[in-house]
Design an enzyme around this catalytic site. Structure first.
Site, PDB file in Angstrom:
ATOM      1  N   THR A 184      -8.220  17.549  24.526  1.00  0.00           N
ATOM      2  CA  THR A 184      -7.518  16.262  24.491  1.00  0.00           C
ATOM      3  C   THR A 184      -7.286  15.648  25.870  1.00  0.00           C
ATOM      4  OG1 THR A 184      -5.399  17.409  24.505  1.00  0.00           O
ATOM      5  CG2 THR A 184      -6.315  16.828  22.349  1.00  0.00           C
ATOM      6  N   LYS A 185      -7.609  16.373  26.926  1.00  0.00           N
ATOM      7  CA  LYS A 185      -7.356  15.841  28.273  1.00  0.00           C
ATOM      8  C   LYS A 185      -8.282  14.661  28.566  1.00  0.00           C
ATOM      9  CE  LYS A 185      -4.597  19.353  28.988  1.00  0.00           C
ATOM     10  NZ  LYS A 185      -3.133  19.199  28.874  1.00  0.00           N
TER      11      LYS A 185
END
Length: 363
Positions: A184-185
């Site tokens: 998700t970064k």
């Protein structure tokens, strides 16, 4: 439905390149610490205009190995913000050190430089800053304090790929910059992955030794190490996405600007400041009725997240490791924060739809 995040949609632009790279990976038959890891390390270092990056298995290991590289004594103290994700504090504990929590600045949610001096003792050896939500900490006074007291500075950059303070990238201020590439970064792999940006060649070589069982030469182990190697396949995927990091950050900043300009004043929004280039890994708001607001949005088909619902001082795992349980600024943030959809997978139309529903919420 507007989900909080959709990794499938987020990664769709890269799918064909992923498949081609995977085919090459299979054909090559080299799966651990190969050419892809070395090339990613070089390219990620070049992005930061630095020389030394060592890929590791995940962001937690990036923090642990950074601390281990410093040869601190068991029981030494490390200053850390009181509202960080538990991984930052776990790294300190896993390294045999004592976390000393300092409150954040209520304007930025990052560690308050003015609160750090009171936490420094004769056992303090480092400050571990966390560039939370995508905004850098106020690094000038922090670096001045570190120099004054001869402290190491480790930057937790898990949420700050490409973020800047006064034009300088997160991860390039301190002795170590620890990165997570969790999916998700802003720069996300397709699994766990991490890296450590090092200032010196000696530290870089030691991190590489620590990540590989303490070995510089196969089957020869000079120090006690770990198995924490960046996966060759994840490195190849990260190499595909790295050239798009600035585009991803620009997109998220545009979505964040829509929120900031159009949400009404019943929500506390992130503050803007020309010294900070915020890449909005997370766009968070504060609201005193956070849980009711979250449910209201869900009923209107909008997904949200809470980063984070439980403050470190309230985690059962940490009750024997923290000096104090009185962190009112942190407590308020954890009680009121709500993260809104703000992803490379979202469109401006998505965000305008969220804003329209949000502005109809009545306390």
């Amino acid at each position: 439905m507007i989900p909080y995040e959709s990794l499938k949609i987020l990664n769709r632009p890269f799918e064909e390149k992923f498949k081609a790279r995977f085919a090459g990976f299979l054909e090559k038959g080299w799966y651990v610490l190969g050419e892809e890891v070395s090339l990613f390390e070089e390219e990620f270092a070049a992005y930061h205009d630095e020389k030394y990056v060592a890929g590791v298995a995940n962001g937690l290991d990036a923090l642990i190995l950074s601390l281990r590289c410093c040869n601190f004594k068991k029981g030494d103290e490390v200053i850390v913000p009181s509202n960080t994700y538990i991984a930052t504090i776990l790294a300190i504990i896993q390294a045999g050190l004592i976390p000393v929590l300092v409150e954040p600045d209520s304007r930025t949610y990052n560690i308050d430089p003015a609160a750090i001096p009171a936490a420094i003792t004769d056992r303090t050896v480092a400050i571990m800053v966390v560039h939370l939500y995508g905004q850098c900490c106020e690094m000038d006074p922090i670096m001045e304090l570190a120099a004054q007291h001869q402290l190491k500075v480790i930057e937790d950059c898990a949420q700050a790929h490409g973020a800047k303070y006064k034009g300088k990238l997160a991860g390039t201020f301190g002795d170590f910059g620890a990165f997570s590439f969790y999916p998700t970064k802003n720069l996300g792999a397709l699994g766990d992955a991490g890296a450590v940006l090092c200032k010196t060649e000696a530290d870089y070589l030691k991190i590489k030794q620590l990540r590989n069982y303490g070995s510089e030469k196969k089957y020869h182990n000079g120090i006690i190490g770990y198995n924490s190697r960046l996966d060759e396949l994840q490195a190849s995927f990260l190499r595909i996405k790295l050239p798009y990091l600035d585009e991803i950050n620009t997109h998220k900043r545009k979505l964040a600007q829509l929120y900031t300009e159009n949400l009404n004043d019943s929500f506390i929004k992130p503050k803007s400041d020309p010294d900070f280039y915020n890449v909005f890994h997370i766009y968070n708001i504060l609201h005193p009725e956070r849980d009711r607001l979250k449910q209201y949005l869900l009923e209107n088909n909008i997904g949200t997240e809470v980063h984070y619902p439980v403050a470190p001082q309230d985690q059962p795992a940490l009750k024997d490791y923290l000096r104090s349980f009185d962190y009112p600024v942190s407590a308020k943030i954890h009680q009121q924060t709500l993260s809104l959809p703000c992803s490379f997978a979202h469109t401006e139309a998505d965000v305008l739809g969220v804003i329209r529903i949000l502005n109809k919420f009545h306390s």
